[in-house]
Design a protein around this motif. Structure first.
Motif, PDB file in Angstrom:
ATOM      1  N   LEU A   1       0.809  -1.213   0.000  1.00 55.20           N
ATOM      2  CA  LEU A   1       0.000   0.000   0.000  1.00 55.20           C
ATOM      3  C   LEU A   1       0.848   1.271   0.000  1.00 55.20           C
ATOM      4  CD1 LEU A   1      -2.746  -0.985   2.642  1.00 55.20           C
ATOM      5  CD2 LEU A   1      -2.795  -1.289   0.156  1.00 55.20           C
ATOM      6  N   GLU A   2       0.733   2.027  -1.082  1.00 55.64           N
ATOM      7  CA  GLU A   2       1.293   3.373  -1.072  1.00 55.64           C
ATOM      8  C   GLU A   2       0.349   4.265  -0.250  1.00 55.64           C
ATOM      9  OE1 GLU A   2       4.098   4.231  -2.209  1.00 55.64           O
ATOM     10  OE2 GLU A   2       4.675   2.768  -3.748  1.00 55.64           O
ATOM     11  N   LYS A   3       0.764   5.499   0.009  1.00 60.32           N
ATOM     12  CA  LYS A   3      -0.008   6.382   0.885  1.00 60.32           C
ATOM     13  C   LYS A   3      -1.430   6.603   0.364  1.00 60.32           C
ATOM     14  CE  LYS A   3       0.427  10.559   3.626  1.00 60.32           C
ATOM     15  NZ  LYS A   3       1.360  11.604   4.094  1.00 60.32           N
ATOM     16  N   GLN A   4      -1.586   6.840  -0.929  1.00 57.01           N
ATOM     17  CA  GLN A   4      -2.911   7.080  -1.497  1.00 57.01           C
ATOM     18  C   GLN A   4      -3.792   5.841  -1.415  1.00 57.01           C
ATOM     19  OE1 GLN A   4      -4.292   9.997  -2.448  1.00 57.01           O
ATOM     20  NE2 GLN A   4      -2.382  10.844  -1.610  1.00 57.01           N
ATOM     21  N   GLU A   5      -3.181   4.675  -1.554  1.00 57.38           N
ATOM     22  CA  GLU A   5      -3.947   3.432  -1.442  1.00 57.38           C
ATOM     23  C   GLU A   5      -4.404   3.206  -0.009  1.00 57.38           C
ATOM     24  OE1 GLU A   5      -2.437   0.403  -4.842  1.00 57.38           O
ATOM     25  OE2 GLU A   5      -0.964   0.915  -3.308  1.00 57.38           O
ATOM     26  N   SER A   6      -3.589   3.584   0.955  1.00 62.75           N
ATOM     27  CA  SER A   6      -3.997   3.464   2.362  1.00 62.75           C
ATOM     28  C   SER A   6      -5.215   4.334   2.633  1.00 62.75           C
ATOM     29  CB  SER A   6      -2.840   3.869   3.285  1.00 62.75           C
ATOM     30  OG  SER A   6      -1.820   2.896   3.268  1.00 62.75           O
ATOM     31  N   LEU A   7      -5.233   5.520   2.042  1.00 59.91           N
ATOM     32  CA  LEU A   7      -6.407   6.396   2.187  1.00 59.91           C
ATOM     33  C   LEU A   7      -7.645   5.760   1.563  1.00 59.91           C
ATOM     34  CD1 LEU A   7      -4.818   9.893   1.459  1.00 59.91           C
ATOM     35  CD2 LEU A   7      -5.860   9.160   3.619  1.00 59.91           C
ATOM     36  N   LYS A   8      -7.479   5.110   0.418  1.00 62.99           N
ATOM     37  CA  LYS A   8      -8.601   4.430  -0.228  1.00 62.99           C
ATOM     38  C   LYS A   8      -9.112   3.284   0.640  1.00 62.99           C
ATOM     39  CE  LYS A   8      -7.239   5.440  -5.016  1.00 62.99           C
ATOM     40  NZ  LYS A   8      -6.793   4.841  -6.302  1.00 62.99           N
ATOM     41  N   VAL A   9      -8.195   2.540   1.249  1.00 59.63           N
ATOM     42  CA  VAL A   9      -8.585   1.446   2.145  1.00 59.63           C
ATOM     43  C   VAL A   9      -9.443   1.983   3.285  1.00 59.63           C
ATOM     44  CG1 VAL A   9      -7.730  -0.230   3.840  1.00 59.63           C
ATOM     45  CG2 VAL A   9      -6.623  -0.043   1.607  1.00 59.63           C
ATOM     46  N   ALA A  10      -8.992   3.072   3.890  1.00 57.62           N
ATOM     47  CA  ALA A  10      -9.739   3.664   5.006  1.00 57.62           C
ATOM     48  C   ALA A  10     -11.126   4.130   4.555  1.00 57.62           C
ATOM     49  CB  ALA A  10      -8.948   4.823   5.600  1.00 57.62           C
ATOM     50  N   LYS A  11     -11.214   4.729   3.367  1.00 59.91           N
ATOM     51  CA  LYS A  11     -12.503   5.227   2.869  1.00 59.91           C
ATOM     52  C   LYS A  11     -13.459   4.069   2.565  1.00 59.91           C
ATOM     53  CE  LYS A  11     -10.594   9.501   0.945  1.00 59.91           C
ATOM     54  NZ  LYS A  11     -10.231  10.251  -0.302  1.00 59.91           N
ATOM     55  N   ILE A  12     -12.920   2.969   2.015  1.00 59.69           N
ATOM     56  CA  ILE A  12     -13.769   1.809   1.719  1.00 59.69           C
ATOM     57  C   ILE A  12     -14.304   1.195   3.009  1.00 59.69           C
ATOM     58  CG2 ILE A  12     -13.765  -0.554   0.830  1.00 59.69           C
ATOM     59  CD1 ILE A  12     -11.776   0.400  -1.308  1.00 59.69           C
ATOM     60  N   ILE A  13     -13.436   1.050   4.004  1.00 64.29           N
ATOM     61  CA  ILE A  13     -13.885   0.500   5.288  1.00 64.29           C
ATOM     62  C   ILE A  13     -14.928   1.413   5.915  1.00 64.29           C
ATOM     63  CG2 ILE A  13     -13.155  -0.086   7.634  1.00 64.29           C
ATOM     64  CD1 ILE A  13     -10.513  -1.045   6.480  1.00 64.29           C
ATOM     65  N   LYS A  14     -14.744   2.716   5.787  1.00 69.46           N
ATOM     66  CA  LYS A  14     -15.725   3.681   6.298  1.00 69.46           C
ATOM     67  C   LYS A  14     -17.083   3.444   5.628  1.00 69.46           C
ATOM     68  CE  LYS A  14     -17.096   7.578   8.294  1.00 69.46           C
ATOM     69  NZ  LYS A  14     -17.183   7.773   9.748  1.00 69.46           N
ATOM     70  N   GLN A  15     -17.084   3.263   4.313  1.00 71.66           N
ATOM     71  CA  GLN A  15     -18.329   3.029   3.583  1.00 71.66           C
ATOM     72  C   GLN A  15     -18.971   1.711   4.006  1.00 71.66           C
ATOM     73  OE1 GLN A  15     -20.020   5.019   1.598  1.00 71.66           O
ATOM     74  NE2 GLN A  15     -21.602   3.453   1.300  1.00 71.66           N
ATOM     75  N   ILE A  16     -18.149   0.679   4.209  1.00 71.62           N
ATOM     76  CA  ILE A  16     -18.676  -0.626   4.639  1.00 71.62           C
ATOM     77  C   ILE A  16     -19.330  -0.514   6.008  1.00 71.62           C
ATOM     78  CG2 ILE A  16     -17.964  -2.930   5.407  1.00 71.62           C
ATOM     79  CD1 ILE A  16     -15.926  -2.901   3.100  1.00 71.62           C
ATOM     80  N   LEU A  17     -18.709   0.224   6.914  1.00 68.66           N
ATOM     81  CA  LEU A  17     -19.279   0.400   8.256  1.00 68.66           C
ATOM     82  C   LEU A  17     -20.617   1.129   8.179  1.00 68.66           C
ATOM     83  CD1 LEU A  17     -16.154   1.333  10.428  1.00 68.66           C
ATOM     84  CD2 LEU A  17     -17.206  -0.896  10.075  1.00 68.66           C
ATOM     85  N   ILE A  18     -20.701   2.107   7.291  1.00 68.21           N
ATOM     86  CA  ILE A  18     -21.970   2.831   7.127  1.00 68.21           C
ATOM     87  C   ILE A  18     -23.053   1.882   6.624  1.00 68.21           C
ATOM     88  CG2 ILE A  18     -23.138   4.622   5.792  1.00 68.21           C
ATOM     89  CD1 ILE A  18     -20.500   6.206   5.834  1.00 68.21           C
ATOM     90  N   GLU A  19     -22.727   1.078   5.635  1.00 75.05           N
ATOM     91  CA  GLU A  19     -23.702   0.137   5.072  1.00 75.05           C
ATOM     92  C   GLU A  19     -24.129  -0.898   6.103  1.00 75.05           C
ATOM     93  OE1 GLU A  19     -22.182  -1.572   1.487  1.00 75.05           O
ATOM     94  OE2 GLU A  19     -21.713   0.379   0.581  1.00 75.05           O
ATOM     95  N   ARG A  20     -23.173  -1.418   6.853  1.00 79.35           N
ATOM     96  CA  ARG A  20     -23.517  -2.433   7.846  1.00 79.35           C
ATOM     97  C   ARG A  20     -24.367  -1.844   8.972  1.00 79.35           C
ATOM     98  NH1 ARG A  20     -23.661  -7.460   6.701  1.00 79.35           N
ATOM     99  NH2 ARG A  20     -23.669  -7.808   8.949  1.00 79.35           N
ATOM    100  N   THR A  21     -24.048  -0.628   9.376  1.00 82.47           N
ATOM    101  CA  THR A  21     -24.816   0.019  10.429  1.00 82.47           C
ATOM    102  C   THR A  21     -26.258   0.240   9.986  1.00 82.47           C
ATOM    103  OG1 THR A  21     -22.825   1.149  11.230  1.00 82.47           O
ATOM    104  CG2 THR A  21     -24.934   2.029  11.952  1.00 82.47           C
ATOM    105  N   CYS A  22     -26.426   0.634   8.733  1.00 80.29           N
ATOM    106  CA  CYS A  22     -27.784   0.830   8.210  1.00 80.29           C
ATOM    107  C   CYS A  22     -28.560  -0.485   8.181  1.00 80.29           C
ATOM    108  CB  CYS A  22     -27.722   1.427   6.803  1.00 80.29           C
ATOM    109  SG  CYS A  22     -27.105   3.125   6.749  1.00 80.29           S
TER     110      CYS A  22
END
Length: 481
Positions: free
Chosen positions: A457-478
């Protein structure tokens, strides 16, 4: 999709039986997974409920499913049932073998990884990317030169490489050993395979720290071993738990990964290491120490020395170059008592698991180059930076939402998610978002945790990983709401 074969001439209830068996074989239905209720299946197939009941009765008789009043119908976890029929029952052979097939999640992740799509982010592969492998010159040897080097090889491997490893272990940790106690293997997994097949017998109990990548390996099941989880805390394996396991199950061997543990990244404390070797010596239980990051760990004076240094007689030490030089290197080694090394070397020869002279000569050359230590230092720095980039991304995108301990080294971050997954199929949501991670169930735990590997993971990819996990948490919470 629950759809019957319209062209089949079988009675409807047998079509339902075949469909469910096929779903199990394909991995669409997993062990202990719940089937839809009878009434719902009847509506799906457009048949009377009695037809569904007859099909389920047939599957129950074949031990494919288990039906419990009040609990519903689940897939039989005991080898997924034994199937009847007049032809050779290959499914029975496939499911009762020691080497179990990959679970659907792993198969799908492998397909996505091989596709090499620009959209897929690989935070699962525990291997070095090409740009992080050593940029070192290899010797220019003729075919005759390689043949000549074979004269320096015996059952335990290429002697110059064994001598090099013996010297490096002494330099790094002060470990006093002889080349005769070093056994070259085709990677760490071959060493584990030979230990489980040759030093233990079917039915023996072994203790494996939990969580651990060992649980994803079929070689323990293939040897017929009984596996018992050895819990850990932030200092490593809990000694009182080991003592209790020994008295309950007469544990014959303990498997640990004390430095940059996979998947947690934990470094077992020196105090705990001493306690572990003391209790195992007292109970006469051998320890298998898997230490794939030893070369990197040696760069940090704060990391305790291997267990092998604390007890040279009772510890079988496994090292590897795959985490340092790339997975294709396939060079590992086992350090143990001379009698054990001789036994395992002869066993490998009998199994015809030969080890080519080529990678051994090349590995020995690389280990003795002047640039090897510089490669280790550079690799250590890159891994440290990528770890910090991932942690920073989590703290920026998901402040306070994830639970993890920042590892002192290694490749992985062990992350607990603030949501609940009801089944292992729920982890497919990561694949749906083109993110490859390793779910906790692969490491023997049922919690909602994932292993995120940062080596690629380069720095930009790490940011993408965090954003995807954030989206998954939102979907699961809903969904939970």
């Amino acid at each position: 999709m629950w759809k019957l074969n319209e062209k089949s001439n079988l009675p409807i209830y047998l079509q339902i039986v075949d469909l469910i068996e096929t779903k199990i074989m394909n991995g669409e239905l997993l062990p202990e997974e719940k089937l839809p209720p009878e009434r719902q299946l009847a509506e799906i197939f457009g048949v009377n409920r009695s037809t569904v009941v007859r099909a389920l009765d047939e599957l129950t008789a074949r031990a494919v499913i288990i039906r419990k009043q009040g609990s519903g119908t689940t897939v039989n976890a005991e080898k997924w049932g034994l199937f009847a029929g007049q032809s050779t029952n290959w499914r029975r052979y496939l499911t009762q073998g020691g080497f179990t097939p990959a679970v659907p999640y792993i198969r799908q992740a492998g397909v996505m990884e091989r596709a090499n799509s620009d959209q897929v982010i690989d935070a699962a592969t525990g291997e070095l990317p090409l740009e992080m492998t050593p940029k070192l010159e290899t010797p220019s040897l003729s075919w005759q030169s390689f043949i000549a080097e074979e004269q320096l090889e015996d059952e335990a491997g290429y002697r110059p490489l064994r001598e090099t490893i013996q010297k490096q272990m002494k330099k790094a940790y002060g470990l006093q050993t002889r080349p005769e106690q070093v056994f070259i293997t085709s990677g760490a997994q071959q060493a584990l395979f030979l230990i489980t097949q040759c030093l233990l017998k079917p039915g023996d109990a072994v203790a494996i720290e939990s969580p651990s990548y060992f649980y994803s390996l079929s070689l323990f099941q293939s040897a017929g071993l009984r596996i018992f989880a050895l819990p850990m805390d932030e200092d490593g394996v809990i000694i009182s738990e080991l003592r209790e396991l020994y008295h309950k199950h007469r544990v014959k061997m303990v498997f640990v990964n004390p430095t940059f543990q996979n998947p947690t990244g934990i470094v077992m404390s020196l105090k705990r290491r001493k306690e572990l070797v003391d209790i195992c010596a007292h109970l006469k239980i051998p320890i298998v120490e898997d230490d794939p990051f030893s070369e990197l760990a040696a760069l940090d004076e704060k990391i305790p020395a291997p267990l092998k240094q604390l007890d040279t007689d009772n510890v079988l030490y496994i090292g590897s170059l795959s985490k340092i030089m790339g997975s294709t290197t396939r060079i590992g080694w086992l350090i143990g008592p001379t009698a054990v090394i001789e036994r395992l070397a002869l066993a490998r020869q009998e199994m015809d698991f030969g080890l080519s002279i080529f990678p051994q000569v090349l590995a020995n050359s690389v280990l003795n180059t002047t640039g090897y230590h510089s490669h280790l230092t550079q690799l250590y720095q890159v891994l440290e930076r990528r770890r910090d980039d991932l942690v920073e991304a989590f703290e920026t995108i998901l402040p306070g939402e994830l639970t993890y301990i920042i590892p002192k080294g290694g490749f992985h971050l062990w992350v607990k998610l603030p949501v609940k997954f009801r089944s292992i199929r729920d982890f497919d949501i990561f694949l749906a978002h083109d993110l490859l991670v390793m779910p906790g169930f692969l490491f023997g735990v049922k919690e909602t945790v994932i292993r995120v590997t940062y080596t690629r993971l380069e720095k930009q990819e790490s940011l993408k990983v965090a954003k995807i996990i954030k989206q998954i948490l939102i979907e699961r919470t809903c969904e939970e709401v």
